[in-house]
Scaffold this motif. Structure first.
Motif, mmCIF file in Angstrom:
data_model
loop_
_atom_site.group_PDB
_atom_site.id
_atom_site.type_symbol
_atom_site.label_atom_id
_atom_site.label_comp_id
_atom_site.label_asym_id
_atom_site.label_seq_id
_atom_site.Cartn_x
_atom_site.Cartn_y
_atom_site.Cartn_z
ATOM 1 N N GLU A 1 0.777 -1.349 -0.055
ATOM 2 C CA GLU A 1 0.077 0.030 -0.131
ATOM 3 C C GLU A 1 0.581 1.256 -0.096
ATOM 4 O O GLU A 1 0.637 2.352 -0.568
ATOM 5 C CB GLU A 1 -0.925 0.136 0.987
ATOM 6 N N ARG A 2 2.108 1.134 0.647
ATOM 7 C CA ARG A 2 2.654 2.492 0.924
ATOM 8 C C ARG A 2 3.733 2.575 -0.391
ATOM 9 O O ARG A 2 4.347 3.652 -0.700
ATOM 10 C CB ARG A 2 3.936 2.172 1.915
ATOM 11 N N GLY A 3 3.599 1.808 -1.416
ATOM 12 C CA GLY A 3 4.317 1.795 -2.834
ATOM 13 C C GLY A 3 5.581 1.167 -2.752
ATOM 14 O O GLY A 3 6.396 1.826 -3.468
ATOM 15 N N MET A 4 6.212 0.457 -1.765
ATOM 16 C CA MET A 4 7.389 0.040 -1.640
ATOM 17 C C MET A 4 7.960 -0.956 -2.974
ATOM 18 O O MET A 4 7.209 -1.756 -3.148
ATOM 19 C CB MET A 4 7.676 -1.029 -0.474
ATOM 20 N N PRO A 5 9.008 -0.511 -3.554
ATOM 21 C CA PRO A 5 9.153 -0.933 -5.131
ATOM 22 C C PRO A 5 9.549 -2.593 -4.919
ATOM 23 O O PRO A 5 9.450 -3.098 -5.896
ATOM 24 C CB PRO A 5 10.289 -0.025 -5.476
ATOM 25 N N ALA A 6 9.975 -2.886 -3.783
ATOM 26 C CA ALA A 6 10.624 -4.365 -3.819
ATOM 27 C C ALA A 6 10.064 -5.052 -2.702
ATOM 28 O O ALA A 6 10.689 -4.821 -1.429
ATOM 29 C CB ALA A 6 12.097 -4.485 -3.937
ATOM 30 N N VAL A 7 9.110 -5.869 -2.693
ATOM 31 C CA VAL A 7 8.572 -6.856 -1.503
ATOM 32 C C VAL A 7 8.479 -8.138 -2.157
ATOM 33 O O VAL A 7 7.954 -8.559 -3.133
ATOM 34 C CB VAL A 7 6.942 -6.424 -1.075
ATOM 35 N N LYS A 8 9.305 -8.955 -1.081
ATOM 36 C CA LYS A 8 9.414 -10.382 -1.440
ATOM 37 C C LYS A 8 9.075 -11.402 -0.483
ATOM 38 O O LYS A 8 9.145 -10.732 0.793
ATOM 39 C CB LYS A 8 10.898 -10.710 -2.014
ATOM 40 N N VAL A 9 8.944 -12.297 -0.722
ATOM 41 C CA VAL A 9 8.539 -13.396 0.492
ATOM 42 C C VAL A 9 9.454 -14.570 0.030
ATOM 43 O O VAL A 9 9.945 -15.067 -0.862
ATOM 44 C CB VAL A 9 7.283 -14.012 -0.027
ATOM 45 N N ASN A 10 10.009 -14.957 1.416
ATOM 46 C CA ASN A 10 11.070 -16.367 1.284
ATOM 47 C C ASN A 10 10.310 -17.353 2.128
ATOM 48 O O ASN A 10 9.844 -17.307 3.055
ATOM 49 C CB ASN A 10 12.245 -15.915 2.121
ATOM 50 N N GLY A 11 10.404 -18.517 1.324
ATOM 51 C CA GLY A 11 9.857 -19.797 2.009
ATOM 52 C C GLY A 11 10.716 -20.920 1.749
ATOM 53 O O GLY A 11 11.508 -21.111 0.567
ATOM 54 N N VAL A 12 11.075 -21.651 2.874
ATOM 55 C CA VAL A 12 12.094 -22.699 2.570
ATOM 56 C C VAL A 12 11.330 -23.829 1.974
ATOM 57 O O VAL A 12 10.010 -24.321 2.557
ATOM 58 C CB VAL A 12 12.603 -23.081 4.059
ATOM 59 N N LEU A 13 12.006 -24.540 1.207
ATOM 60 C CA LEU A 13 11.406 -25.625 0.280
ATOM 61 C C LEU A 13 11.207 -27.007 0.995
ATOM 62 O O LEU A 13 12.552 -27.210 1.516
ATOM 63 C CB LEU A 13 12.183 -25.980 -1.054
ATOM 64 N N LEU A 14 10.570 -27.615 1.558
ATOM 65 C CA LEU A 14 10.369 -28.615 2.625
ATOM 66 C C LEU A 14 9.510 -29.729 1.703
ATOM 67 O O LEU A 14 8.443 -29.657 1.274
ATOM 68 C CB LEU A 14 9.743 -28.193 3.914
ATOM 69 N N ASP B 1 0.558 -24.303 -5.291
ATOM 70 C CA ASP B 1 -0.897 -23.560 -5.696
ATOM 71 C C ASP B 1 -0.928 -22.464 -4.885
ATOM 72 O O ASP B 1 -1.531 -21.507 -5.385
ATOM 73 C CB ASP B 1 -1.606 -24.712 -5.745
ATOM 74 N N ALA B 2 -0.936 -22.395 -3.449
ATOM 75 C CA ALA B 2 -1.253 -21.456 -2.796
ATOM 76 C C ALA B 2 -0.476 -20.107 -2.942
ATOM 77 O O ALA B 2 -0.987 -19.021 -3.025
ATOM 78 C CB ALA B 2 -1.221 -21.797 -1.360
ATOM 79 N N PHE B 3 0.969 -20.316 -3.122
ATOM 80 C CA PHE B 3 1.769 -19.117 -3.406
ATOM 81 C C PHE B 3 1.321 -18.486 -4.912
ATOM 82 O O PHE B 3 1.545 -17.399 -4.845
ATOM 83 C CB PHE B 3 2.958 -19.367 -3.132
ATOM 84 N N ALA B 4 1.259 -19.300 -5.591
ATOM 85 C CA ALA B 4 0.788 -18.809 -7.132
ATOM 86 C C ALA B 4 -0.576 -17.915 -6.895
ATOM 87 O O ALA B 4 -0.436 -16.748 -7.543
ATOM 88 C CB ALA B 4 0.732 -20.047 -8.163
ATOM 89 N N VAL C 1 7.872 -14.296 -4.700
ATOM 90 C CA VAL C 1 7.982 -15.423 -3.766
ATOM 91 C C VAL C 1 8.967 -16.497 -4.161
ATOM 92 O O VAL C 1 9.270 -16.792 -5.330
ATOM 93 C CB VAL C 1 6.533 -16.203 -3.793
ATOM 94 N N ARG C 2 10.303 -16.337 -3.209
ATOM 95 C CA ARG C 2 11.285 -17.372 -3.557
ATOM 96 C C ARG C 2 11.353 -18.653 -2.876
ATOM 97 O O ARG C 2 11.507 -18.305 -1.383
ATOM 98 C CB ARG C 2 12.425 -16.411 -3.554
ATOM 99 N N PHE C 3 11.440 -19.569 -3.186
ATOM 100 C CA PHE C 3 11.700 -21.018 -2.568
ATOM 101 C C PHE C 3 12.991 -21.159 -2.107
ATOM 102 O O PHE C 3 13.705 -21.226 -3.332
ATOM 103 C CB PHE C 3 10.913 -21.953 -3.108
ATOM 104 N N ILE C 4 13.631 -21.236 -1.140
ATOM 105 C CA ILE C 4 14.782 -21.542 -0.852
ATOM 106 C C ILE C 4 15.081 -23.038 -0.558
ATOM 107 O O ILE C 4 14.568 -23.448 0.278
ATOM 108 C CB ILE C 4 15.136 -20.655 0.436
#
Length: 325
Positions: free
Chosen positions: A150-163, A172-175, A185-188
């Protein structure tokens, strides 16, 4: 000023600066028993943080990521963000957070100069999130992320560990999560550390499970930017966001390394999975910028070509909170 280049011709434009080893989550893959104090909590001060950022910026680093542990356990985080953003040459100020304080603090962080936000979310299922992290806070974390958008932050990312337990159901949920949100969304890929050998053996799955899933659904690879981290990202015309993979076990993963790490105790880490570090703390305390830059440049001669995770050798990294991931 000179530029940061190692013996393999890799140029470093990106600093990951840990502010604390403390984390208030109990993630199954990192700190399943919670943070345990092993020494004095004499972590880097705001002034020392500014000094180390200034030294790296003088040598061409323009992107600084503040990490932990969990950086928001520090009450002076907003102050550190402001000091970092004021350093000449720094054009990207990022944090990686578990989101505990995100909803309450994102406005202040953004006003202080935060440009990039990474939020750790390993599952979009509330029960799965609670089981992995030890906390029932998924709703608050997502609300904080949406506030950043909402604040217009130009780069917002989500990290999730691949388990193994969450991979198939999670894609499917993250898509769907990024269908309308301009979020990456980046899976690690789960990495073995000194403390998680049994968990790693049970839960590690190769990154190909994600890339195969993406390929069959029409996602295509996005070109990297110069100061990008290690993620390979994919885009789709029907989705506002992106999905990516950080796969440290992939061939050639270390060839494009562009980042260096300084720990919360003032140690320069040449590799997350290396041994020991180069002490910078004495020079940060005395404010000796020329000597500090010289020590950093000299240390690069010892940076290895790559990690040894394939040999089940994670160096002296017991868990990722120790050095900021």
């Amino acid at each position: 000023m000179g530029r940061l280049v190692d013996g393999f011709g890799r140029r470093f434009r990106y600093l990951r600066l840990s502010l604390t080893e403390v984390c208030n989550f109990r993630c199954t893959y990192c700190l399943p028993d919670g943070f345990r104090k092993t020494g004095p909590l004499d972590f880097i001060s705001p002034l020392e943080a500014e000094r180390v950022v200034r030294a790296f910026a003088d040598m061409g680093v323009g992107k600084v990521r503040l990490t932990g542990g969990e950086p928001s356990v520090r009450r002076d985080l907003t102050h550190i963000i402001a000091r970092t953003s004021a350093v000449p040459g720094v054009d990207k100020v990022c944090i990686t957070t578990n989101g505990w304080n995100l909803q309450r603090q994102i406005d202040g962080w953004h006003e202080a100069g935060l440009t990039n936000l990474n939020v750790s979310i390993d599952s979009l299922d509330p029960e799965g999130f609670r089981r992995i992290t030890g906390h029932d806070r998924l709703g608050s974390v997502i609300a904080g992320l949406d506030r950043a958008l909402e604040r217009g932050m130009p780069a917002v990312k989500v990290n999730g560990v691949l388990l193994r337990d969450t991979a198939a159901s999670g894609f499917d949920a993250f898509a769907e999560f990024v269908r309308e949100r301009p979020v990456a969304v980046r899976f690690i890929e789960l990495m073995r550390t000194g403390d998680n050998a049994e968990f790693f053996a049970d839960q590690h799955v190769p990154g190909a499970v994600l890339t195969d899933w993406l390929a069959t659904r029409g996602w295509t690879r996005r070109e990297r930017e110069l100061d990008d981290g290690p993620a390979v990202e994919f885009v789709h015309p029907d989705y506002a966001g992106r999905i990516g993979l950080i796969a440290p076990y992939a061939p050639g993963f270390c060839d494009s390394c562009n980042r260096l790490r300084v720990t919360a105790r003032g140690q320069l880490r040449l590799c997350l999975f290396g041994e020991l570090g180069v002490n910078l703390k004495d020079l940060l305390e005395k404010d000796e910028p020329e000597a500090l830059r010289a020590r950093i440049v000299a240390a690069l001669a010892g940076k290895p070509a790559g990690h040894r995770l394939h040999e089940a050798n994670s160096g002296d990294t017991r868990q990722l909170a120790q050095f900021g991931g």
